[in-house]
Design a protein around this motif. Structure first.
Motif, PDB file in Angstrom:
ATOM      1  N   PHE A 143       0.975  -0.964   0.033  1.00  0.00           N
ATOM      2  CA  PHE A 143       0.334   0.118   0.041  1.00  0.00           C
ATOM      3  C   PHE A 143       0.781   1.206  -0.067  1.00  0.00           C
ATOM      4  CE2 PHE A 143      -2.939  -3.070   0.770  1.00  0.00           C
ATOM      5  CZ  PHE A 143      -4.392  -2.593   0.986  1.00  0.00           C
ATOM      6  N   GLY A 144       0.502   2.366  -0.533  1.00  0.00           N
ATOM      7  CA  GLY A 144       1.228   3.646  -0.693  1.00  0.00           C
ATOM      8  C   GLY A 144       0.366   4.578  -1.439  1.00  0.00           C
ATOM      9  N   GLY A 145       1.156   5.838  -1.312  1.00  0.00           N
ATOM     10  CA  GLY A 145       0.420   6.974  -2.170  1.00  0.00           C
ATOM     11  C   GLY A 145      -1.070   7.348  -1.389  1.00  0.00           C
ATOM     12  N   PHE A 146      -1.836   7.978  -2.209  1.00  0.00           N
ATOM     13  CA  PHE A 146      -3.015   8.234  -1.904  1.00  0.00           C
ATOM     14  C   PHE A 146      -4.109   7.270  -1.311  1.00  0.00           C
ATOM     15  CE2 PHE A 146      -1.527  12.422  -3.868  1.00  0.00           C
ATOM     16  CZ  PHE A 146      -2.268  12.963  -2.945  1.00  0.00           C
ATOM     17  N   LEU A 147      -3.819   6.128  -1.857  1.00  0.00           N
ATOM     18  CA  LEU A 147      -4.592   4.831  -1.278  1.00  0.00           C
ATOM     19  C   LEU A 147      -4.235   4.660   0.104  1.00  0.00           C
ATOM     20  CD1 LEU A 147      -6.203   2.056  -1.656  1.00  0.00           C
ATOM     21  CD2 LEU A 147      -3.996   1.010  -2.452  1.00  0.00           C
ATOM     22  N   LEU A 148      -2.944   4.559   0.366  1.00  0.00           N
ATOM     23  CA  LEU A 148      -2.779   4.603   1.893  1.00  0.00           C
ATOM     24  C   LEU A 148      -3.264   5.834   2.768  1.00  0.00           C
ATOM     25  CD1 LEU A 148      -1.136   3.193   4.209  1.00  0.00           C
ATOM     26  CD2 LEU A 148       0.980   4.508   3.599  1.00  0.00           C
ATOM     27  N   SER A 149      -3.289   6.954   2.341  1.00  0.00           N
ATOM     28  CA  SER A 149      -3.834   8.143   2.826  1.00  0.00           C
ATOM     29  C   SER A 149      -5.230   8.101   3.280  1.00  0.00           C
ATOM     30  CB  SER A 149      -3.368   9.272   2.372  1.00  0.00           C
ATOM     31  OG  SER A 149      -1.983   9.687   2.390  1.00  0.00           O
ATOM     32  N   THR A 207       7.586  10.164  -3.269  1.00  0.00           N
ATOM     33  CA  THR A 207       8.209  11.161  -3.882  1.00  0.00           C
ATOM     34  C   THR A 207       9.858  10.719  -3.731  1.00  0.00           C
ATOM     35  OG1 THR A 207       6.815  13.027  -3.721  1.00  0.00           O
ATOM     36  CG2 THR A 207       9.258  13.595  -3.827  1.00  0.00           C
ATOM     37  N   GLN A 208      10.384  10.195  -2.602  1.00  0.00           N
ATOM     38  CA  GLN A 208      11.588   9.801  -2.365  1.00  0.00           C
ATOM     39  C   GLN A 208      12.010   8.832  -3.237  1.00  0.00           C
ATOM     40  OE1 GLN A 208      12.346   9.050   1.710  1.00  0.00           O
ATOM     41  NE2 GLN A 208      14.786   9.002   1.340  1.00  0.00           N
ATOM     42  N   ILE A 209      11.003   7.873  -3.357  1.00  0.00           N
ATOM     43  CA  ILE A 209      11.395   6.548  -4.281  1.00  0.00           C
ATOM     44  C   ILE A 209      11.361   7.038  -5.728  1.00  0.00           C
ATOM     45  CG2 ILE A 209      10.339   4.577  -5.258  1.00  0.00           C
ATOM     46  CD1 ILE A 209       9.137   4.010  -2.392  1.00  0.00           C
ATOM     47  N   VAL A 210      10.662   8.152  -6.005  1.00  0.00           N
ATOM     48  CA  VAL A 210      10.862   8.628  -7.560  1.00  0.00           C
ATOM     49  C   VAL A 210      12.023   9.046  -7.959  1.00  0.00           C
ATOM     50  CG1 VAL A 210       9.657  10.193  -9.209  1.00  0.00           C
ATOM     51  CG2 VAL A 210       8.088   8.628  -7.852  1.00  0.00           C
ATOM     52  N   ARG A 211      12.312  10.156  -6.813  1.00  0.00           N
ATOM     53  CA  ARG A 211      13.539  10.943  -7.179  1.00  0.00           C
ATOM     54  C   ARG A 211      14.896  10.063  -7.035  1.00  0.00           C
ATOM     55  NH1 ARG A 211      13.430  15.698  -3.054  1.00  0.00           N
ATOM     56  NH2 ARG A 211      15.282  16.361  -4.454  1.00  0.00           N
ATOM     57  N   ALA A 212      14.768   8.838  -6.353  1.00  0.00           N
ATOM     58  CA  ALA A 212      16.072   7.942  -6.256  1.00  0.00           C
ATOM     59  C   ALA A 212      16.297   7.437  -7.514  1.00  0.00           C
ATOM     60  CB  ALA A 212      15.729   6.857  -5.287  1.00  0.00           C
ATOM     61  N   ILE A 263       4.503  19.511  -6.058  1.00  0.00           N
ATOM     62  CA  ILE A 263       3.271  20.444  -6.411  1.00  0.00           C
ATOM     63  C   ILE A 263       2.128  19.276  -6.709  1.00  0.00           C
ATOM     64  CG2 ILE A 263       2.700  21.701  -8.392  1.00  0.00           C
ATOM     65  CD1 ILE A 263       5.103  23.136  -8.488  1.00  0.00           C
ATOM     66  N   PHE A 264       2.441  18.465  -7.357  1.00  0.00           N
ATOM     67  CA  PHE A 264       1.250  17.280  -7.893  1.00  0.00           C
ATOM     68  C   PHE A 264       0.655  16.614  -6.598  1.00  0.00           C
ATOM     69  CE2 PHE A 264       0.194  12.845  -8.851  1.00  0.00           C
ATOM     70  CZ  PHE A 264      -0.694  13.025  -9.753  1.00  0.00           C
ATOM     71  N   ALA A 265       1.274  16.266  -5.839  1.00  0.00           N
ATOM     72  CA  ALA A 265       1.009  15.734  -4.464  1.00  0.00           C
ATOM     73  C   ALA A 265       0.170  16.776  -3.615  1.00  0.00           C
ATOM     74  CB  ALA A 265       1.977  15.162  -3.653  1.00  0.00           C
ATOM     75  N   PHE A 290      -5.077  19.348  -1.713  1.00  0.00           N
ATOM     76  CA  PHE A 290      -5.749  20.721  -1.646  1.00  0.00           C
ATOM     77  C   PHE A 290      -7.314  20.266  -2.122  1.00  0.00           C
ATOM     78  CE2 PHE A 290      -7.532  24.383  -4.101  1.00  0.00           C
ATOM     79  CZ  PHE A 290      -7.672  25.291  -3.042  1.00  0.00           C
ATOM     80  N   LEU A 291      -7.402  19.754  -3.351  1.00  0.00           N
ATOM     81  CA  LEU A 291      -8.742  19.115  -3.789  1.00  0.00           C
ATOM     82  C   LEU A 291      -9.584  18.595  -2.810  1.00  0.00           C
ATOM     83  CD1 LEU A 291      -7.736  18.397  -7.526  1.00  0.00           C
ATOM     84  CD2 LEU A 291      -8.967  20.483  -6.520  1.00  0.00           C
ATOM     85  N   ILE A 292      -8.710  17.551  -2.130  1.00  0.00           N
ATOM     86  CA  ILE A 292      -9.432  16.722  -1.136  1.00  0.00           C
ATOM     87  C   ILE A 292     -10.057  17.612   0.125  1.00  0.00           C
ATOM     88  CG2 ILE A 292      -9.395  14.848   0.394  1.00  0.00           C
ATOM     89  CD1 ILE A 292      -7.332  13.467  -1.615  1.00  0.00           C
ATOM     90  N   CYS A 293      -8.931  18.479   0.551  1.00  0.00           N
ATOM     91  CA  CYS A 293      -9.041  19.061   1.864  1.00  0.00           C
ATOM     92  C   CYS A 293     -10.066  20.214   1.514  1.00  0.00           C
ATOM     93  CB  CYS A 293      -8.004  19.644   2.231  1.00  0.00           C
ATOM     94  SG  CYS A 293      -6.924  18.560   2.954  1.00  0.00           S
ATOM     95  N   PHE A 294     -10.167  20.730   0.452  1.00  0.00           N
ATOM     96  CA  PHE A 294     -11.254  21.800  -0.098  1.00  0.00           C
ATOM     97  C   PHE A 294     -12.352  21.572  -0.228  1.00  0.00           C
ATOM     98  CE2 PHE A 294     -13.074  24.416  -3.530  1.00  0.00           C
ATOM     99  CZ  PHE A 294     -13.123  25.762  -2.805  1.00  0.00           C
ATOM    100  N   GLY A 295     -12.596  20.106  -0.777  1.00  0.00           N
ATOM    101  CA  GLY A 295     -13.937  19.470  -0.868  1.00  0.00           C
ATOM    102  C   GLY A 295     -14.645  19.385   0.671  1.00  0.00           C
ATOM    103  N   MET A 296     -13.709  18.876   1.485  1.00  0.00           N
ATOM    104  CA  MET A 296     -14.350  18.550   2.786  1.00  0.00           C
ATOM    105  C   MET A 296     -14.668  20.191   3.560  1.00  0.00           C
ATOM    106  SD  MET A 296     -12.223  15.870   4.753  1.00  0.00           S
ATOM    107  CE  MET A 296     -10.205  16.212   4.374  1.00  0.00           C
ATOM    108  N   SER A 297     -13.962  20.947   3.207  1.00  0.00           N
ATOM    109  CA  SER A 297     -14.332  22.361   3.619  1.00  0.00           C
ATOM    110  C   SER A 297     -15.511  22.850   3.211  1.00  0.00           C
ATOM    111  CB  SER A 297     -13.170  23.374   3.430  1.00  0.00           C
ATOM    112  OG  SER A 297     -13.250  24.592   3.805  1.00  0.00           O
TER     113      SER A 297
END
Length: 435
Positions: A225-231, A388-393, A406-408, A413-420
């Motif tokens: 698991f990872g990325g936004f799936l994990l979040s 990001t660390q894995i990609v930059r490696a 910026i992408f993450a 922002f879109l998710i938190c703005f939707g909740m707001s």
């Protein structure tokens, strides 16, 4: 000698247009941007800052590259198109690695499972968030935890089914004992009965049902698991569990029973006094030492439990503020109607307290969702640091910096703005006191 009126107007003059400075954009600018010396100076400084950012950021964005196999290739394309020394954004990395930001290392041939779990999540949340939907849809909400767990982790279908039966045991014990023993005692006995079911009976019952009806799908390890799936897994589970726990803690802190009040205060103050990163290290390193040998306690489950405790302590204080804001007359009205404690809380007190507490509760939820990125410090691949660390490696993308963050950040922002925005809509809908 009285003067004689020669002419008397028998029609009203048409209204004249207001001065140019008293209407439209000119009036708005005068009232909001240039209403005084200080406001005018801040407006000019803000405009200078916007212009400076635009001059530096817009060329970088306009020189974006979406098709490349490495950062060096991106830079070469930018120089060929825009000249020597030009800079630009290399979104080709996002185009190539977007699946890792969304799914981590989840097997690509099984992306349909988290996608289906996400669609079912929306269906499960809909009757909770929008009261106009049919109440029968709450069955989807009740069954979603088992369905979502089975889709994401796989394995035998009987494991989540038998786990959900523990809640059925809790409800049955509570329903049978509540008329004779009251809510607190019967609920406590129900929790003990459910714990016995989960710790003693769940494993043999699952094995027995699996041997009778072997229904299973391919299992996926939590480390994949990872990325936004994990979040989403951590955030949605912790948010869903922390709200009822926070309500109970808030009521416990205001309870007249010394033991309940002491335990609630101790839990809230201890959790709020410890940084979340400390609790995450406890979940990762120390919690396993308190379990029996060879116990396999999933790392994501450990993190979810302690993140839920952390959020519940803060939500309890937010709800306690809502309870304190209610006038004493509401409690007296409940007593006058002959309601007991739990009926008064369910029908009169808690609905008003929760309405008052909506901004604080949603703010805690937004902070909790963003804090899921801290799981990177316990070895999980969150979307911000872990992936990001894995990609930059990767040697092909070594040296890239702004684009992955910026992408993450944009997705967060879109998710938190939707909740707001939902919380603001809910506040307007429930604001009935001035209608």
């Amino acid at each position: 000698m009285q003067e004689q009126l020669v002419f008397v107007r028998n029609q009203m003059l048409p209204p004249e247009a207001p001065p140019p400075g008293q209407k439209g954009i000119a009036r708005w600018m005068r009232e909001n941007l240039f209403s005084g010396p200080m406001n005018s100076a801040l407006t000019l400084l803000g405009l200078l800052a916007v212009v400076w950012l635009a001059l530096h950021v817009l060329p970088w964005l306009m020189h974006s590259v979406w098709n490349a196999n490495s950062l060096n290739e991106c830079r070469q394309i930018i120089q060929d198109r825009w000249g020597e020394g030009a800079t630009g954004a290399c979104w080709a990395m996002v185009r190539e690695r977007w699946h890792q930001y969304l799914y981590g290392f989840y097997p690509q041939d099984m992306y349909w499972r988290p996608n289906l779990a996400l669609l079912l999540l929306f269906a499960a949340l809909a009757p909770v968030l929008f009261s106009s939907l049919p109440r029968k849809m709450l069955w989807i909400t009740a069954l979603y935890p088992a369905t979502g767990f089975w889709l994401l982790w796989g394995g035998t279908i009987w494991a989540p089914v038998v786990a959900m039966m523990g809640f059925v045991v809790l409800w049955l014990v509570f329903t049978v004992l509540q008329p004779r023993l009251g809510v607190p005692v019967s609920a406590g006995i129900g929790v003990v009965a459910a714990a016995v079911w989960w710790m003693v009976l769940q494993a043999p019952m699952t094995d027995a049902l699996q041997s009778l009806a072997p229904l299973r799908i391919r299992a996926v390890d939590s480390r994949d698991f990872g990325g936004f799936l994990l979040s989403f897994v951590i955030g949605v589970t912790a948010i869903s569990a922390s709200l009822p726990m926070g309500i109970l803690l808030a009521l416990g802190r205001k309870s007249d029973m010394l033991l309940v009040r002491t335990l609630s205060v101790g839990f809230i103050e201890f959790i709020r006094g410890v940084p979340l990163i400390t609790l995450l290290f406890t979940a990762s390193l120390l919690l396993q030492y308190f379990l029996p040998p060879e116990t396999n306690f999933d790392i994501i489950l450990r993190v979810i439990i302690l993140v839920t405790f952390f959020a519940a302590a803060y939500i309890a204080e937010v709800i306690r503020g809502g309870l304190a804001a209610l006038p004493r007359g509401q409690y007296e009205a409940a007593d006058a109607l002959g309601l007991d404690y739990w009926q008064a809380q369910r029908l009169i007190i808690m609905p008003q307290a929760l309405k008052i507490s909506i901004p604080g509760i949603v703010s805690s939820f937004i902070g909790l969702f963003k804090d899921t990125t801290l799981v990177a410090f316990v070895g999980l691949n969150d979307p911000l640091k872990g992936i990001t660390q894995i990609v930059r490696a990767d040697i092909n993308w070594k040296g890239i910096y702004w684009e992955p963050y910026i992408f993450a950040g944009a997705l967060f922002f879109l998710i938190c703005f939707g909740m707001s925005r939902y919380s603001m809509w809910l506040e307007r809908k429930l604001k009935t006191d001035h209608r």
